[in-house]
Motif scaffolding. Sequence first.
Motif, PDB file in Angstrom:
ATOM      1  N   SER A 118     -50.208   5.300  13.170  1.00 27.34           N
ATOM      2  CA  SER A 118     -48.521   4.546  13.530  1.00 27.34           C
ATOM      3  C   SER A 118     -48.559   3.470  14.383  1.00 27.34           C
ATOM      4  O   SER A 118     -49.503   4.210  16.012  1.00 27.34           O
ATOM      5  N   VAL A 119     -47.509   2.791  14.499  1.00 27.31           N
ATOM      6  CA  VAL A 119     -48.044   1.595  15.606  1.00 27.31           C
ATOM      7  C   VAL A 119     -46.607   1.198  16.178  1.00 27.31           C
ATOM      8  O   VAL A 119     -45.674   1.452  15.741  1.00 27.31           O
ATOM      9  N   GLY A 151     -41.886  18.000  12.215  1.00 27.81           N
ATOM     10  CA  GLY A 151     -40.909  17.771  11.109  1.00 27.81           C
ATOM     11  C   GLY A 151     -39.792  16.720  11.378  1.00 27.81           C
ATOM     12  O   GLY A 151     -39.245  16.194  10.731  1.00 27.81           O
ATOM     13  N   THR A 152     -39.514  16.286  12.679  1.00 23.95           N
ATOM     14  CA  THR A 152     -38.794  15.126  13.098  1.00 23.95           C
ATOM     15  C   THR A 152     -39.420  13.582  12.608  1.00 23.95           C
ATOM     16  O   THR A 152     -40.687  13.633  12.706  1.00 23.95           O
ATOM     17  N   PRO A 153     -38.005  13.271  12.307  1.00 22.70           N
ATOM     18  CA  PRO A 153     -38.681  11.485  12.012  1.00 22.70           C
ATOM     19  C   PRO A 153     -39.441  10.499  13.147  1.00 22.70           C
ATOM     20  O   PRO A 153     -39.393  11.260  14.813  1.00 22.70           O
ATOM     21  N   THR A 154     -40.120  10.119  12.923  1.00 25.31           N
ATOM     22  CA  THR A 154     -41.232   9.315  13.121  1.00 25.31           C
ATOM     23  C   THR A 154     -39.950   8.231  14.379  1.00 25.31           C
ATOM     24  O   THR A 154     -39.493   7.542  13.668  1.00 25.31           O
ATOM     25  N   PRO A 155     -40.264   7.675  15.777  1.00 24.96           N
ATOM     26  CA  PRO A 155     -39.847   6.564  16.024  1.00 24.96           C
ATOM     27  C   PRO A 155     -39.146   5.051  15.282  1.00 24.96           C
ATOM     28  O   PRO A 155     -38.435   4.873  15.227  1.00 24.96           O
ATOM     29  N   ALA A 182     -33.847   4.378  22.240  1.00 26.27           N
ATOM     30  CA  ALA A 182     -35.029   5.027  23.657  1.00 26.27           C
ATOM     31  C   ALA A 182     -34.350   6.355  23.893  1.00 26.27           C
ATOM     32  O   ALA A 182     -34.492   7.015  23.969  1.00 26.27           O
ATOM     33  N   ARG A 183     -32.961   5.898  24.165  1.00 31.04           N
ATOM     34  CA  ARG A 183     -32.032   7.218  25.171  1.00 31.04           C
ATOM     35  C   ARG A 183     -32.198   8.542  24.285  1.00 31.04           C
ATOM     36  O   ARG A 183     -32.241   9.711  24.326  1.00 31.04           O
ATOM     37  N   GLU A 184     -31.472   8.035  22.999  1.00 34.32           N
ATOM     38  CA  GLU A 184     -31.909   8.547  21.625  1.00 34.32           C
ATOM     39  C   GLU A 184     -33.183   9.832  21.802  1.00 34.32           C
ATOM     40  O   GLU A 184     -33.207  10.960  21.686  1.00 34.32           O
ATOM     41  N   LEU A 185     -34.505   9.126  22.003  1.00 29.49           N
ATOM     42  CA  LEU A 185     -35.560   9.792  22.244  1.00 29.49           C
ATOM     43  C   LEU A 185     -36.027  11.063  23.539  1.00 29.49           C
ATOM     44  O   LEU A 185     -36.315  11.372  23.398  1.00 29.49           O
ATOM     45  N   VAL A 186     -35.793  10.092  24.062  1.00 32.52           N
ATOM     46  CA  VAL A 186     -36.496  10.737  25.290  1.00 32.52           C
ATOM     47  C   VAL A 186     -34.727  11.204  26.698  1.00 32.52           C
ATOM     48  O   VAL A 186     -35.684  11.528  27.832  1.00 32.52           O
TER      49      VAL A 186
END
Length: 447
Positions: A118-119, A151-155, A182-186
Amino acid sequence: CWCKGLYPGANGPGHCRDVSMGKRMRRWFQAMLAGAADAGADIHLTINEHGYGRGDFLDIIANLPRRAHFAAGFSRVPNEPFISRQRKVLIEACREARRGVFINAETTFGYPLSPLASVPSIYFIFDTIGVAARTGAEAISVGGLGMNADGTPTPESLAISVALKRPAKNGGELERAAARLARELVGSRLKDALVSAWRDVDTALRLWPNRGDFNHVFYAHYSILGDRWLVRPIVPQPEKLTDEEKDYFARHRHGSRGGDFENSFFVSESVKNLRADEFKWPLARYEAMMLYMDRAAGTLHDALHETGDRTDADELKRQYCKIMALRSIWRTQKNVVQCGMVLEWRALDRRDVFMGDDAAHKRLFLEGFDDEIENMRELIALLSDSPEKLIRTGPRESSFDLPHNLPELLEKKIVLMSAHRCDIAVSYTHLRAHETVLDLVCRLLLE
């Protein structure tokens, strides 16, 4: 029907030789739609413009039956307009003929940046889908959806989903979408570092020198993967390797292995594409790309160092590893161009016209050579340390598939390159100035 095109060749029943392309295609589409209806299926058909001239395709658009649509493909080259002038004309023709338009948007570089799993092209995803939506297309086809190991969706998948639901209309909306993701992820504390890294990756991506790359020199399936750049050792004199060594790095190479091409680093589809002086411009672009990739990696590295073992940094580490993998792939391309340029230069009659002295060439080669060894060492460690699969591999090696024992192949590459480092001195035996101690020892041993 009879066709004069390149791929099918001039063939077919003569009674339709003078039937217009639009009418032929309309009959074909109607036959498929009727067959689907007979089978109880409700389908839509799409057709792209590849292989047709503008006149033929305008005729096709004017004759498209209901449930048949023009599929406008986006450029796979990030530094070209997403929608070419030709496609804009065809899209407008669809509007005038009241025919549907679909958009095929390549947002994740699954083909041109293979073998990366993935990129981290978050900005490019938002930008591409935003442009596609502004065409007023009835549908947008986007690949690249996937899941993390947990099992979580990739960013990338989340970005595609967000962009399709609310396409960015301008740069400000794009920036806000990236910040929200970004806020949702980290979390709020780390989002600025992640957004900054994504932005630098996007800048590097748009510098990537594959514009007008008609022979796919910098496309992975023909170069970094198909021509074995990732696993092939860079050696100063390929022609002087043993048959066993040469077989190792030439095995599974896509394209010609014979004659003039066997020892070349720039074989694509059996064509020797560019002369050495023409490689100066992509090398400069790669060097600029490395500056942005270094900054992106440094930003996330510093952020990870500050977080320690906090669980909210897991996604940040995943993104760091993806960025480092992309950096490694591009770094190999840069080093092959840099070293291969010098090796190809040796055989040119006009070498003194566009390049400097021999000492400069030798330094240029050794800089790229040593950097590639360090690059491979870092990639081996990265593959071991990453929580996610970074490079796609399969059960066995083939022209376009790397095997599960990829780290072992990279180790072999390092060993073979190290064993032949001094071979560069054979090409420049008259050099005396600018020699390092190691260079001097190599030359004395050879003499």
